[in-house]
Design a protein around this motif. Structure first.
Motif, PDB file in Angstrom:
ATOM      1  N   ARG A 124      -3.690   9.506   5.584  1.00  0.00           N
ATOM      2  CA  ARG A 124      -4.299   9.800   6.898  1.00  0.00           C
ATOM      3  C   ARG A 124      -3.443  10.868   7.089  1.00  0.00           C
ATOM      4  O   ARG A 124      -2.468  11.969   6.688  1.00  0.00           O
ATOM      5  CB  ARG A 124      -3.400   8.255   7.283  1.00  0.00           C
ATOM      6  N   PRO A 142      -8.239   7.230  11.155  1.00  0.00           N
ATOM      7  CA  PRO A 142      -8.490   6.044  10.353  1.00  0.00           C
ATOM      8  C   PRO A 142      -8.402   6.600   8.722  1.00  0.00           C
ATOM      9  O   PRO A 142      -8.477   6.176   7.525  1.00  0.00           O
ATOM     10  CB  PRO A 142     -10.353   5.655  10.279  1.00  0.00           C
ATOM     11  N   GLY A 143      -8.378   8.273   8.710  1.00  0.00           N
ATOM     12  CA  GLY A 143      -8.688   8.890   7.499  1.00  0.00           C
ATOM     13  C   GLY A 143      -9.242   8.045   6.821  1.00  0.00           C
ATOM     14  O   GLY A 143     -10.462   7.372   6.368  1.00  0.00           O
ATOM     15  N   THR A 144      -8.702   8.577   5.219  1.00  0.00           N
ATOM     16  CA  THR A 144      -9.258   7.625   3.473  1.00  0.00           C
ATOM     17  C   THR A 144      -8.718   6.828   3.290  1.00  0.00           C
ATOM     18  O   THR A 144      -7.824   6.773   2.835  1.00  0.00           O
ATOM     19  CB  THR A 144      -9.940   8.775   3.079  1.00  0.00           C
ATOM     20  N   LEU A 145      -9.692   5.857   2.626  1.00  0.00           N
ATOM     21  CA  LEU A 145      -8.704   4.194   2.008  1.00  0.00           C
ATOM     22  C   LEU A 145      -9.775   4.059   0.547  1.00  0.00           C
ATOM     23  O   LEU A 145     -10.489   4.783   0.315  1.00  0.00           O
ATOM     24  CB  LEU A 145      -9.910   3.444   2.527  1.00  0.00           C
ATOM     25  N   SER A 172       1.352  -0.876  -0.008  1.00  0.00           N
ATOM     26  CA  SER A 172      -0.030  -0.359  -0.039  1.00  0.00           C
ATOM     27  C   SER A 172       0.972   1.132  -0.034  1.00  0.00           C
ATOM     28  O   SER A 172       2.122   1.461  -0.024  1.00  0.00           O
ATOM     29  CB  SER A 172      -0.764   0.035   0.756  1.00  0.00           C
ATOM     30  N   GLY A 182      -8.057  13.472   6.680  1.00  0.00           N
ATOM     31  CA  GLY A 182      -8.166  12.259   5.026  1.00  0.00           C
ATOM     32  C   GLY A 182      -8.793  13.631   3.584  1.00  0.00           C
ATOM     33  O   GLY A 182      -8.255  14.472   3.151  1.00  0.00           O
ATOM     34  N   HIS A 195      -9.292   2.533  -2.689  1.00  0.00           N
ATOM     35  CA  HIS A 195      -9.316   1.562  -3.667  1.00  0.00           C
ATOM     36  C   HIS A 195     -10.474   1.479  -4.862  1.00  0.00           C
ATOM     37  O   HIS A 195     -10.885   1.947  -5.052  1.00  0.00           O
ATOM     38  CB  HIS A 195      -9.073   0.726  -2.295  1.00  0.00           C
ATOM     39  N   THR A 214       1.018   5.402   2.117  1.00  0.00           N
ATOM     40  CA  THR A 214      -0.096   6.042   2.714  1.00  0.00           C
ATOM     41  C   THR A 214       0.757   7.139   2.765  1.00  0.00           C
ATOM     42  O   THR A 214       1.868   7.429   2.736  1.00  0.00           O
ATOM     43  CB  THR A 214       0.148   5.340   4.135  1.00  0.00           C
ATOM     44  N   GLN A 243      -3.924   5.790   0.909  1.00  0.00           N
ATOM     45  CA  GLN A 243      -4.596   5.516   2.302  1.00  0.00           C
ATOM     46  C   GLN A 243      -3.986   7.149   2.280  1.00  0.00           C
ATOM     47  O   GLN A 243      -2.736   7.153   2.312  1.00  0.00           O
ATOM     48  CB  GLN A 243      -3.872   5.172   3.462  1.00  0.00           C
ATOM     49  N   GLU A 296     -13.952   5.841   2.555  1.00  0.00           N
ATOM     50  CA  GLU A 296     -13.644   5.296   1.420  1.00  0.00           C
ATOM     51  C   GLU A 296     -14.730   6.032   0.058  1.00  0.00           C
ATOM     52  O   GLU A 296     -15.291   5.761   0.229  1.00  0.00           O
ATOM     53  CB  GLU A 296     -14.572   3.763   1.852  1.00  0.00           C
ATOM     54  N   PRO A 356      -3.634  -0.027  -2.785  1.00  0.00           N
ATOM     55  CA  PRO A 356      -4.512   0.843  -2.584  1.00  0.00           C
ATOM     56  C   PRO A 356      -4.261   2.601  -1.829  1.00  0.00           C
ATOM     57  O   PRO A 356      -2.360   2.067  -1.293  1.00  0.00           O
ATOM     58  CB  PRO A 356      -4.679  -0.266  -0.990  1.00  0.00           C
TER      59      PRO A 356
END
Ligand code: ASP
Ligand code: MG
Length: 416
Positions: A277, A285-288, A216, A225, A290, A218, A275, A242, A273
């Motif tokens: 953060r 948690p931030g944003t994912l 990943s 995020g 993907h 980051t 991230q 997400e 993915p």
């Protein structure tokens, strides 16, 4: 993905802006990546890139730059001293600063863009050396690995060569411990330095991740995020927990400054993915980003400043024809002005581009013979992605719109 596939962390200028920030970076790395193969990609400290642009500009015009260069030196020296304490052995960054000084002394009045890259890339070299020292990590010069063509200031990556070079050098090194390298910077086959475009360090992280088959990427930011708007302008901005590559690519294209627009494609291609953060709240948690399906998103408000609206009319008031458009597009490409928005009417054609005095003058030179060209600078493009009536009313209220356009999902306008 194999257990040994590395993590790629990207730390931007704000996250390495002083010694305290670099110590925070060190804590994040220890808390979240201890024992994992890790490549850290860093930008220049704080506003160093802007300072180097100014210094280069002075050097190119043959004017004195001692004072601003001294400020860059003092800033890095103060950071180094705060990190390692006074009176310790000189770090490699001092040699780098010495090299910068020598390169600056050789700057001459030609080839602005090529010389720009040789100088402005020093911000990342300096920052990565300080961060590597703070982490006790290996420092890696990315220039022999991130292979580009000679498109100065926006080097185009030679993917097969870069993948081969990265694969030959990095996996074995990563097995020995974390590595710190530069964002924003690449190199030509002939050994010259290139840069990848302002704010291009995110893209660098994606290039390395692609070539390494990273687990990943980051991106550590000063925001929570990927948000629906810049919270400095819209305090009620919401975080997307997400989001798909596709949505993010579009937002970045429209100017959402949280991620450099070129970053997503290589990641999407290999399903890596991303991230986003917060380095201020690393546990959040931030944003994912993907490959995912999600329900309709809250409208995103995106602002792109520093725009220039150009309009072209043919001198004899003839309609704008395909032949005219071919000439206009050719000239825009030659002046390296990228179209952010365009509109056609009976006798005129308008485009909105990022403003650069030098490039616009070049364009006028190319087209003045054939067209009447008007332009307005200092404009802004607002984009609302996934708009609704309320979001449009909210953003356009009280504004004079110089141009507007909508598709089913996107509403855009240009204003002062
Ligand atoms: N330091 C470079 C810039 O400010 C690259 C980056 O920050 O991503 O444009
Ligand atoms: Mg920067």
């Amino acid at each position: 993905m194999a257990a040994h596939s590395p993590l790629v962390y990207k730390f931007g200028g704000a996250s390495v802006k002083d010694a305290a920030a670099i110590l925070n970076l060190q804590r994040i790395v220890e808390a979240t990546a201890a024992g994992r193969p890790l490549l850290v990609v860093v930008s220049a400290m704080g506003k160093t890139t802007n300072a180097l642009e100014e210094i280069f500009d002075l050097a190119h015009r043959g004017q004195p730059y001692d004072a601003p260069l001294g400020a860059v030196r003092d800033f890095h020296a103060a950071t180094a001293e705060a990190l390692v304490g006074p009176g310790t052995a000189p770090g490699p960054w001092q040699q780098t600063l010495h090299d910068l000084r020598e390169q600056l002394a050789g700057v001459n009045p030609d080839h602005y863009d090529r010389q720009y890259d040789q100088i402005v890339s020093y911000g990342e070299l300096l920052a990565s050396q300080l961060v590597a020292q703070a982490l006790g990590a290996r420092w890696l010069d990315c220039r022999p690995l991130v292979r580009t063509d000679r498109t100065w200031r926006e080097g185009r990556v030679d993917w097969p060569a870069t993948e081969r070079l990265v694969q030959a050098a990095l996996p074995a090194l990563l097995a020995q411990g974390p590595i710190v390298t530069q964002g924003f910077v690449g190199g030509t086959a002939g050994g010259l330095t290139t840069t990848l475009g302002r704010e291009g360090s995110d893209y660098s992280a994606a290039i390395f991740a692609y070539c390494l088959g990273a687990e990943s990427v980051t991106i550590w930011k000063d925001v929570a995020g990927l948000l629906s708007a810049d919270p400095k302008i819209f305090p009620d901005a919401v975080r997307y927990p997400e989001i798909s590559y596709q949505e993010t690519i579009e937002m970045a294209y429209y100017g959402a400054s949280v991620i450099h627009p070129k970053t997503l494609k290589p990641l999407a291609e290999r399903g890596i993915p991303l991230q986003v953060r917060s380095f201020l709240d690393p546990g959040a948690p931030g944003t994912l980003i993907h490959d995912c399906q999600h329900p309709a998103l809250a409208p995103a408000f995106i602002r792109k400043t520093g725009q220039c609206l150009l309009s072209f009319e043919s001198k004899d008031f003839a309609f704008i024809s395909e032949e005219n458009l071919e000439v206009i597009f050719g000239a825009l490409a030659q002046a390296r002005l990228k179209i952010n928005l365009m509109q056609n009417s009976a006798i005129s054609f308008s485009v909105c581009t990022d403003f650069s005095e030098r490039r616009v003058q070049q364009l006028l030179g190319l087209l003045a013979g054939q067209f009447r060209v008007h332009y307005n600078a200092d404009l802004t493009i607002f984009t609302i992605k996934n708009y609704d009536a309320a979001s449009v009313a909210r953003l356009t209220g009280g504004r004079e719109l110089l141009l507007e356009q909508r598709t089913r999902s996107t509403f855009q306008f240009v204003c002062r």
